[in-house]
Design an enzyme around this catalytic site. Sequence first.
Site, short mmCIF file in Angstrom:
data_model
loop_
_atom_site.label_atom_id
_atom_site.label_comp_id
_atom_site.label_asym_id
_atom_site.label_seq_id
_atom_site.Cartn_x
_atom_site.Cartn_y
_atom_site.Cartn_z
N ASN A 9 33.67 36.84 42.73
CA ASN A 9 34.83 37.17 41.89
C ASN A 9 34.87 38.69 41.76
O ASN A 9 34.06 39.27 41.05
CB ASN A 9 34.67 36.52 40.50
CG ASN A 9 35.75 36.96 39.52
OD1 ASN A 9 36.75 37.55 39.93
ND2 ASN A 9 35.54 36.68 38.25
N LYS A 11 37.09 40.46 40.40
CA LYS A 11 37.78 40.93 39.20
C LYS A 11 38.78 42.04 39.59
O LYS A 11 39.35 41.97 40.67
CB LYS A 11 36.77 41.40 38.15
CG LYS A 11 35.67 40.36 37.89
CD LYS A 11 34.87 40.65 36.68
CE LYS A 11 33.72 39.66 36.60
NZ LYS A 11 33.11 39.62 35.30
N HIS A 92 39.04 31.80 33.39
CA HIS A 92 37.89 32.71 33.25
C HIS A 92 37.86 33.22 31.81
O HIS A 92 38.90 33.49 31.21
CB HIS A 92 38.02 33.86 34.25
CG HIS A 92 36.77 34.66 34.35
ND1 HIS A 92 36.39 35.57 33.38
CD2 HIS A 92 35.79 34.68 35.29
CE1 HIS A 92 35.23 36.11 33.73
NE2 HIS A 92 34.84 35.59 34.89
N GLU A 94 37.28 36.03 30.63
CA GLU A 94 37.95 37.31 30.40
C GLU A 94 39.44 37.09 30.18
O GLU A 94 40.07 37.80 29.39
CB GLU A 94 37.68 38.25 31.60
CG GLU A 94 36.25 38.77 31.55
CD GLU A 94 35.67 39.21 32.87
OE1 GLU A 94 36.42 39.32 33.87
OE2 GLU A 94 34.44 39.42 32.92
N GLU A 163 30.09 29.15 32.88
CA GLU A 163 29.80 30.57 32.74
C GLU A 163 29.58 30.91 31.26
O GLU A 163 30.55 31.14 30.52
CB GLU A 163 30.98 31.41 33.25
CG GLU A 163 31.28 31.21 34.72
CD GLU A 163 31.92 32.45 35.30
OE1 GLU A 163 31.33 33.04 36.20
OE2 GLU A 163 33.00 32.85 34.84
N GLY A 169 27.98 39.64 33.29
CA GLY A 169 27.86 41.09 33.41
C GLY A 169 26.76 41.72 32.56
O GLY A 169 26.69 42.94 32.43
N SER A 208 25.71 36.67 35.75
CA SER A 208 24.55 37.47 36.19
C SER A 208 23.72 36.79 37.27
O SER A 208 22.51 37.01 37.34
CB SER A 208 23.68 37.87 34.99
OG SER A 208 24.42 38.71 34.13
C1 PEP Z 1 32.08 36.33 36.42
O1 PEP Z 1 32.69 37.13 35.72
O2 PEP Z 1 32.64 35.33 36.89
C2 PEP Z 1 30.67 36.60 36.67
C3 PEP Z 1 29.91 35.60 36.99
O3 PEP Z 1 30.26 37.91 36.53
P1 PEP Z 1 28.78 38.48 36.74
O4 PEP Z 1 28.18 37.80 37.93
O5 PEP Z 1 28.97 39.94 36.93
O6 PEP Z 1 28.01 38.15 35.50
#
Ligand code: PEP
Length: 248
Positions: A9, A11, A92, A94, A163, A169, A208
Amino acid sequence: MLKKRIVGNWKMNGLKSDLAYIIEISQQAAAHPKADVAICVPATLIESAAKASDIMAIGAQDCHASHSGAHTGCVSAAMVAECGAKYVIVGHSERRTDQGESNADVKAKAQAVIAQQMCAILCVGESEDHRNSGNAVAIVIEQLNLSLPDIDNLENSLCVAYEPIWAIGTGRIPSLEEVAEMHMAIRQALVVKYGDSGNDIHILYGGSMNGDNAADLLNIAHVDGGLVGGASLSAAKFTPVIEAANNA
Ligand code: PEP
């Protein structure tokens, strides 16, 4: 066992100058055929990324639930499908936070994606307060049940991504036991909703995931792949995740 699926992803990252990297990852995908690899790029890159990559699928990160209409700045499922997207991330955290998307919005988007013969990657996850309250599983399953699309034919049309919001992040992840508990609960909810077909839906872990923890996470029952943000932004970091999926 389901073939492991790793979805990057990006973003709000990526310009045309990054297409060389799409080609590089696509070559890694070809070299690791026991894993399915995809990258969800910004809408502006979908068409060029899809043309640059014949092996690896390209996806979008969102779409509107309506087919067309007066929604300035939005793109529909049909539009991203026409550009070559095979996946669309919906819900998501976000977007749930920044754009105030509700479970009902996410469900409508998932249904719009599936109606265009793409696969919806439906994201759910708890906040840190909810994790600390001890109610994470109940909260995530309620969010999931309210977001799941009503569809009859599931064939490769839906993935769920668990998630935890506090893991995105941050470099922090839940314990392997907590991941196992949540993925098992999600599997059970999918079987309740869709019958035996619920066993064929990929449940991805996201938050992460990186080359250091991917093998441990991907060997947990019902962790059928990963949704990877930060570590998907460079070949040096993404390749070890693809390798872990290929070997899991
Ligand atoms: C995400 O935002 O879908 C995600 C998994 O981000 P990260 O791997 O950076 O934690």
